[in-house]
Motif scaffolding. Structure first.
Motif, short mmCIF file in Angstrom:
data_model
loop_
_atom_site.label_atom_id
_atom_site.label_comp_id
_atom_site.label_asym_id
_atom_site.label_seq_id
_atom_site.Cartn_x
_atom_site.Cartn_y
_atom_site.Cartn_z
N ALA A 1 -6.15 12.76 5.20
CA ALA A 1 -6.78 11.55 4.69
C ALA A 1 -7.70 11.86 3.53
O ALA A 1 -8.27 12.95 3.44
N GLU B 1 0.87 -1.17 0.00
CA GLU B 1 0.00 0.00 0.00
C GLU B 1 0.91 1.22 0.00
O GLU B 1 1.54 1.51 1.01
N CYS C 1 -0.35 5.20 1.87
CA CYS C 1 -0.46 5.44 3.31
C CYS C 1 0.93 5.72 3.86
O CYS C 1 1.88 4.99 3.56
N SER D 1 -3.74 8.30 0.52
CA SER D 1 -5.06 8.05 1.08
C SER D 1 -5.06 8.27 2.59
O SER D 1 -6.09 8.56 3.17
N PHE D 2 -3.87 8.14 3.22
CA PHE D 2 -3.78 8.34 4.66
C PHE D 2 -2.36 8.75 5.02
O PHE D 2 -1.40 8.13 4.57
#
Length: 172
Positions: free
Chosen positions: A98, A32, A35, A77-78
């Motif tokens: 976020a 990922e 993030c 995304s984060f």
């Protein structure tokens, strides 16, 4: 090197894709890459064992939250950032940026409050496993999915898409 440089670095797309595929095979899951966690506190921060648990608990009464400006587009995304400030960097600042499609704005404050509660528990009970600390927190049995509990099937609705990451302010 800054996180921004890491996030926006240029690379050979084919080599990068091959590297990600190899890493996914080795790990058994996809990477990922949207993030991020960045701890920008200085190296002088105290160990949890040396903190005054009562003082840390009392400091939570001075916790504040706020919101910074949003960003229309970002390749994340984060993003959780931990900083320190104050005369001796004795105060901790947590900030979250976020994607509001993945983590609605109202859940960001809940997330930050949960992280604060976990950190306080870690100071109060040094050496206790994180899983045990998490299980002891208020609401530990609550649904922690980004959007909360799934609605009942008959009440399910399709939310209108949102396309803007949001910024939550600091705890401090």
């Amino acid at each position: 090197m800054s996180v921004r440089a890491y996030r926006n670095g240029r690379c050979d797309r084919e080599q990068f894709t091959a590297l990600r595929a190899r890493a996914a095979v080795e790990r058994g899951s996809e990477l990922e890459l949207t993030c991020y966690f960045n701890d920008v506190r200085g190296a002088t921060r105290p160990a949890a064992e040396s903190c005054d648990a009562a003082g840390v608990r009392a400091a939570t009464t001075r916790t504040t939250t706020g919101e910074g400006p949003g960003t229309e587009r970002d390749n994340l995304s984060f993003f959780l950032r931990v900083g320190a400030w104050g005369p001796n960097d004795e105060q901790v600042e947590l900030s979250v940026r976020a994607d509001s499609c993945r983590l609605p704005r109202e859940r960001i404050r809940e997330l930050l409050s949960g992280v604060e509660a976990l950190l306080v528990a870690a100071v109060e009970r040094p050496g206790e496993p994180v899983a045990s600390l998490l299980a002891s927190l208020p609401g530990a049995d609550a649904d922690v999915s980004p959007s909360g509990p799934d609605p009942e099937p008959e009440a399910a609705t399709v939310p209108e898409p949102q396309a803007r990451p949001v910024d939550a302010g600091a705890l401090g």
